[in-house]
Write a protein that holds these residues in place. Structure first.
Motif, short mmCIF file in Angstrom:
data_model
loop_
_atom_site.label_atom_id
_atom_site.label_comp_id
_atom_site.label_asym_id
_atom_site.label_seq_id
_atom_site.Cartn_x
_atom_site.Cartn_y
_atom_site.Cartn_z
N PHE A 16 0.82 -1.21 0.00
CA PHE A 16 0.00 0.00 0.00
C PHE A 16 0.86 1.26 0.00
O PHE A 16 0.51 2.28 -0.60
CB PHE A 16 -0.94 0.01 1.22
CG PHE A 16 -0.31 0.54 2.48
CD1 PHE A 16 -0.41 1.88 2.82
CD2 PHE A 16 0.42 -0.30 3.32
CE1 PHE A 16 0.18 2.37 3.96
CE2 PHE A 16 1.01 0.18 4.46
CZ PHE A 16 0.90 1.53 4.80
N LEU A 17 2.03 1.21 0.66
CA LEU A 17 2.86 2.39 0.82
C LEU A 17 3.44 2.89 -0.50
O LEU A 17 3.62 4.09 -0.70
CB LEU A 17 4.00 2.07 1.80
CG LEU A 17 4.80 3.24 2.37
CD1 LEU A 17 3.88 4.23 3.10
CD2 LEU A 17 5.87 2.73 3.31
N VAL B 14 3.09 -3.99 5.84
CA VAL B 14 4.10 -3.03 6.31
C VAL B 14 3.93 -2.86 7.81
O VAL B 14 2.82 -2.88 8.32
CB VAL B 14 3.92 -1.67 5.61
CG1 VAL B 14 4.97 -0.67 6.08
CG2 VAL B 14 3.96 -1.82 4.10
N PHE B 15 5.03 -2.68 8.54
CA PHE B 15 4.89 -2.29 9.95
C PHE B 15 5.99 -1.29 10.33
O PHE B 15 7.00 -1.16 9.64
CB PHE B 15 4.89 -3.50 10.89
CG PHE B 15 6.16 -4.31 10.94
CD1 PHE B 15 7.12 -4.07 11.92
CD2 PHE B 15 6.39 -5.33 10.03
CE1 PHE B 15 8.27 -4.83 12.00
CE2 PHE B 15 7.55 -6.09 10.10
CZ PHE B 15 8.49 -5.85 11.08
N ALA B 16 5.73 -0.56 11.40
CA ALA B 16 6.59 0.53 11.88
C ALA B 16 6.51 1.76 10.98
O ALA B 16 7.32 2.67 11.10
CB ALA B 16 8.04 0.08 12.05
N GLU B 17 5.51 1.80 10.09
CA GLU B 17 5.37 2.96 9.21
C GLU B 17 4.92 4.21 9.96
O GLU B 17 5.03 5.33 9.45
CB GLU B 17 4.41 2.65 8.05
CG GLU B 17 2.93 2.65 8.39
CD GLU B 17 2.45 1.35 9.01
OE1 GLU B 17 1.23 1.20 9.16
OE2 GLU B 17 3.29 0.49 9.35
N VAL B 18 4.42 4.02 11.19
CA VAL B 18 3.93 5.18 11.96
C VAL B 18 5.06 6.14 12.33
O VAL B 18 4.80 7.29 12.70
CB VAL B 18 3.21 4.73 13.25
CG1 VAL B 18 1.95 3.98 12.92
CG2 VAL B 18 4.13 3.88 14.13
N ILE B 19 6.31 5.68 12.23
CA ILE B 19 7.42 6.57 12.60
C ILE B 19 7.90 7.41 11.41
O ILE B 19 8.78 8.26 11.57
CB ILE B 19 8.61 5.78 13.17
CG1 ILE B 19 9.21 4.84 12.12
CG2 ILE B 19 8.19 5.01 14.42
CD1 ILE B 19 10.54 4.25 12.53
N LEU B 20 7.33 7.19 10.23
CA LEU B 20 7.72 7.98 9.07
C LEU B 20 7.45 9.46 9.34
O LEU B 20 6.40 9.83 9.87
CB LEU B 20 6.95 7.54 7.83
CG LEU B 20 7.39 6.22 7.19
CD1 LEU B 20 6.43 5.81 6.09
CD2 LEU B 20 8.81 6.33 6.63
N VAL C 171 -0.84 8.48 0.96
CA VAL C 171 -1.06 7.07 1.28
C VAL C 171 -1.18 6.87 2.79
O VAL C 171 -2.06 6.14 3.27
CB VAL C 171 0.09 6.21 0.71
CG1 VAL C 171 -0.01 4.79 1.23
CG2 VAL C 171 0.05 6.21 -0.81
N LEU C 172 -0.32 7.52 3.56
CA LEU C 172 -0.37 7.39 5.02
C LEU C 172 -1.65 7.99 5.59
O LEU C 172 -2.21 7.48 6.56
CB LEU C 172 0.86 8.05 5.65
CG LEU C 172 2.19 7.31 5.41
CD1 LEU C 172 3.36 8.17 5.87
CD2 LEU C 172 2.20 5.97 6.13
N SER C 173 -2.12 9.07 4.98
CA SER C 173 -3.38 9.68 5.43
C SER C 173 -4.54 8.73 5.18
O SER C 173 -5.44 8.59 6.02
CB SER C 173 -3.62 11.00 4.69
OG SER C 173 -2.63 11.95 5.01
N GLN C 174 -4.52 8.04 4.04
CA GLN C 174 -5.57 7.05 3.75
C GLN C 174 -5.50 5.90 4.73
O GLN C 174 -6.52 5.38 5.19
CB GLN C 174 -5.40 6.53 2.31
CG GLN C 174 -6.46 5.50 1.88
CD GLN C 174 -7.86 6.09 1.87
OE1 GLN C 174 -8.08 7.14 1.28
NE2 GLN C 174 -8.81 5.40 2.50
#
Length: 229
Positions: free
Chosen positions: A10-11, A78-84, A127-130
Motif C-alpha cells: 500500500f505504501l 508493512v509495519f513501523a510505518e507510523v514513525i515515518l 497514502v499514510l493519510s488514507q
C-alpha cells in the motif's frame, strides 16, 4: 522480484517505476528465525519494515509486564510505518511469528530521497493519510460489532494474511493459528474464556471447524450469514 513486492505494498503502490527503482536501491533484506525479536518498543525508530515471507506479531507490554498482541502482519504487509516523518521511537514490539524474510528501509535514506523528489513525499503523505482513515474506520467497526462478530472478523483478517484473497472463490479455507487463545482474545479486546465461547458458537453455527492449531473457515456459510458489513 523485490520491485514487484514493493509495487503491491500500500505504501508504494502509487509510485512510478523510476521512484520504485530508487526505493529498491535503498532496501535491505534479512531473514529472521521464529520468535526472533525484530524491534523493541522504545528503541529509536530507524527503519520501516515490509514482510516478504512469513508473519510478524506486533505486541505491547503492560506496566505489570503482561504482553498484549495488537495485530499480526503477514506477507505484503508493512509495519513501523507510523514513525515515518517523525523522530518517534518504535511504539510497539515486533517478533517473528514464523521463520520470516523482511525488507527494511532506513528512514534517513527515505528522507534524503524525498528531499530530492518532492512528488514522492506528497504521494507517501497521501497514502499514510488514507491508512490513518482506514484504521479509524476499522476501530469504529470493532466498536459497533459484538464479540461474536469481532471473533469472526479476527479469523478473516488472519486468513487474509495467509492468502485468503487468492482463494476467496473456494468454499473453505484452512487457517493456521500460531497464537494462543489469550493472544487472540487480546487482539479483539476480550477474555480467553469469552473467545472460547465465541469459537464454540461459530462452530455450532457451522461457520468454522476447529482442529489442532488450525481452524477451517466455511466461506460459503460465512458469506451467507452476512454478519459483517
Amino acid at each position: 522480484m523485490l520491485k514487484q513486492i514493493l509495487k503491491n505494498l500500500f505504501l508504494f503502490a502509487k509510485l512510478n517505476d523510476t521512484q520504485l527503482d530508487k526505493i529498491c536501491a535503498l532496501i535491505k533484506e534479512k531473514s529472521y528465525k521464529k520468535n526472533s525479536i525484530i524491534i523493541r518498543e522504545g528503541e529509536a525508530g530507524a527503519n520501516v519494515f515490509f514482510v516478504v515471507e512469513g508473519s510478524v506479531k506486533i505486541t505491547k507490554i503492560s506496566p505489570e509486564g503482561r504482553e498484549y498482541t495488537l495485530k499480526i502482519v503477514g506477507q505484503g504487509d508493512v509495519f513501523a510505518e507510523v514513525i515515518l516523518f517523525t523522530n518517534l521511537a518504535y511504539p510497539a514490539n515486533a517478533t517473528a511469528l514464523t521463520n520470516s524474510r523482511l525488507a527494511s528501509l532506513a528512514i534517513s535514506d527515505l528522507e534524503t530521497l524525498i528531499s530530492k523528489d518532492a512528488s514522492l513525499g506528497i504521494e507517501l503523505i497521501r497514502v499514510l493519510s488514507q491508512r490513518l482513515y482506514d484504521t479509524q474506520n476499522k476501530i469504529k467497526q470493532l466498536a459497533v460489532h459484538n464479540v461474536y462478530e469481532r471473533t469472526l472478523i479476527l479469523l478473516l483478517d488472519l486468513a487474509r494474511n495467509q492468502g485468503l484473497d487468492e482463494q476467496a472463490h473456494h468454499n473453505s479455507f484452512t487457517l493456521a493459528v500460531p497464537l494462543s487463545r489469550t493472544e487472540l482474545a487480546n487482539i479483539i479486546g476480550t477474555t480467553r474464556e469469552t473467545l472460547t465461547r465465541m469459537l464454540g458458537r461459530l462452530k455450532q453455527a457451522g461457520l468454522i471447524k476447529i482442529g489442532e492449531n488450525a481452524i477451517e473457515l466455511n466461506l460459503s456459510k460465512i458469506n451467507q450469514a452476512q454478519l459483517i458489513n
